[in-house]
Design a protein around this motif. Sequence first.
Motif, PDB file in Angstrom:
ATOM      1  N   UNK A  42     -39.108 -21.219 -26.651  1.00 24.31           N
ATOM      2  CA  UNK A  42     -38.649 -21.863 -25.409  1.00 24.31           C
ATOM      3  C   UNK A  42     -37.512 -21.087 -24.754  1.00 24.31           C
ATOM      4  N   UNK A  43     -36.910 -20.151 -25.487  1.00 22.15           N
ATOM      5  CA  UNK A  43     -35.816 -19.358 -24.928  1.00 22.15           C
ATOM      6  C   UNK A  43     -36.258 -17.979 -24.468  1.00 22.15           C
ATOM      7  N   UNK A  44     -37.530 -17.671 -24.607  1.00 24.54           N
ATOM      8  CA  UNK A  44     -37.975 -16.330 -24.246  1.00 24.54           C
ATOM      9  C   UNK A  44     -37.913 -16.123 -22.733  1.00 24.54           C
ATOM     10  N   UNK A  45     -37.640 -14.894 -22.286  1.00 24.66           N
ATOM     11  CA  UNK A  45     -37.588 -14.620 -20.844  1.00 24.66           C
ATOM     12  C   UNK A  45     -38.930 -14.895 -20.166  1.00 24.66           C
ATOM     13  N   UNK A  46     -38.861 -15.174 -18.896  1.00 28.30           N
ATOM     14  CA  UNK A  46     -40.064 -15.413 -18.113  1.00 28.30           C
ATOM     15  C   UNK A  46     -40.878 -14.128 -18.008  1.00 28.30           C
ATOM     16  N   UNK A  47     -42.142 -14.195 -18.390  1.00 32.93           N
ATOM     17  CA  UNK A  47     -43.035 -13.043 -18.346  1.00 32.93           C
ATOM     18  C   UNK A  47     -44.211 -13.356 -17.432  1.00 32.93           C
ATOM     19  N   UNK A  48     -44.669 -12.358 -16.702  1.00 26.70           N
ATOM     20  CA  UNK A  48     -45.751 -12.544 -15.738  1.00 26.70           C
ATOM     21  C   UNK A  48     -46.893 -11.601 -16.054  1.00 26.70           C
TER      22      UNK A  48
ATOM     23  N   UNK B  93     -46.291 -22.079 -17.354  1.00 27.24           N
ATOM     24  CA  UNK B  93     -44.830 -21.974 -17.277  1.00 27.24           C
ATOM     25  C   UNK B  93     -44.342 -20.578 -17.678  1.00 27.24           C
ATOM     26  N   UNK B  94     -44.933 -20.029 -18.728  1.00 30.24           N
ATOM     27  CA  UNK B  94     -44.598 -18.680 -19.177  1.00 30.24           C
ATOM     28  C   UNK B  94     -45.814 -18.112 -19.893  1.00 30.24           C
TER      29      UNK B  94
ATOM     30  N   UNK C 269     -50.581  -9.680 -15.293  1.00 33.74           N
ATOM     31  CA  UNK C 269     -51.161  -9.088 -14.079  1.00 33.74           C
ATOM     32  C   UNK C 269     -52.013 -10.088 -13.302  1.00 33.74           C
ATOM     33  N   UNK C 270     -51.967  -9.957 -11.988  1.00 34.00           N
ATOM     34  CA  UNK C 270     -52.811 -10.744 -11.080  1.00 34.00           C
ATOM     35  C   UNK C 270     -52.585 -12.253 -11.218  1.00 34.00           C
ATOM     36  N   UNK C 271     -51.402 -12.634 -11.640  1.00 39.21           N
ATOM     37  CA  UNK C 271     -51.091 -14.046 -11.726  1.00 39.21           C
ATOM     38  C   UNK C 271     -51.788 -14.784 -12.855  1.00 39.21           C
ATOM     39  N   UNK C 272     -52.334 -14.071 -13.825  1.00 31.09           N
ATOM     40  CA  UNK C 272     -52.992 -14.725 -14.961  1.00 31.09           C
ATOM     41  C   UNK C 272     -51.943 -15.421 -15.816  1.00 31.09           C
TER      42      UNK C 272
END
Length: 289
Positions: free
Chosen positions: A13-19, A236-237, A21-24
Amino acid sequence: MPLSDRIPYQALVDRPKLTLPDGKRLAVWVILNVEEWRMEGPMPRTVLPPPMGQPLIPDVPNWSWHEYGMRAGFWRQHAALTSRGIPVTLAINGHVCTSYPRVASAARDAGWEFMGHGFLQGPMHRLDDQRKAIFEAMDTIEAFAGKRPRSWESPGLTETDETLDLLREAGVEYVADWVIDDLPQDIETPHGLITTIPYTVEMNDITVYALQQHDSEIFLTRGKRQFDRLYAEGADNARVMAISIHPYITGVPHRIGVLEDLLDYVDGHDGVAWMTASEIGDWYRGQIG
């Protein structure tokens, strides 16, 4: 330093926000494990107990159980995966390139990622010279596939205190032995960072069938539930899901349909990014800098 202390605790729950590719929202990777079991030694795994409780060598029935996978089961899995265009990470014993060139060639021709999986199937703890075995596996795969593996899964997920350092020295960047999280994590070595890729002992056909002895439908039910929760959390992440398979387990006629059903279920969701081990590792490294 104790091996566990080399991987600092991180709460999910403390991990950085990761995105992705292509909004998956969920990266899914399929690991197909192809191994060489030598008939002149004890079998790494058995399906049939020895007569009168006394292990016998050569162990023809249990060796043949595995051999069926290399001769028949692999080809069902190969068809299921290639027909769907799903990228595959092939966890391969280095000697398979020599002993089963038909299997290794089919994987190479399909463009699958070759992941080091030891030289012969057996725990890292039993090797007389671990460094030599790692380099032999890496060099053999590189000579066959035309590129050096960047990822590694130890046989049985076994490691000694020095395995990570030797793997990184041999050129491995990403390792699947640590089933500790749903996101990658970096580990320091004297030769630079090595990054864990989320693997699984739960969505693994060895666990479901050979160890827990469930019927075929459990693999599909468990897979759907695993996927559904990770997919929801991925809103969420980002999350990573692994599906680990073996030719002699889910490549048999009465189970291959269940694997195909799970692949189709996952593929029916727009937020899925099918990836390989190194693609996941490269994505993660790019996200965190």
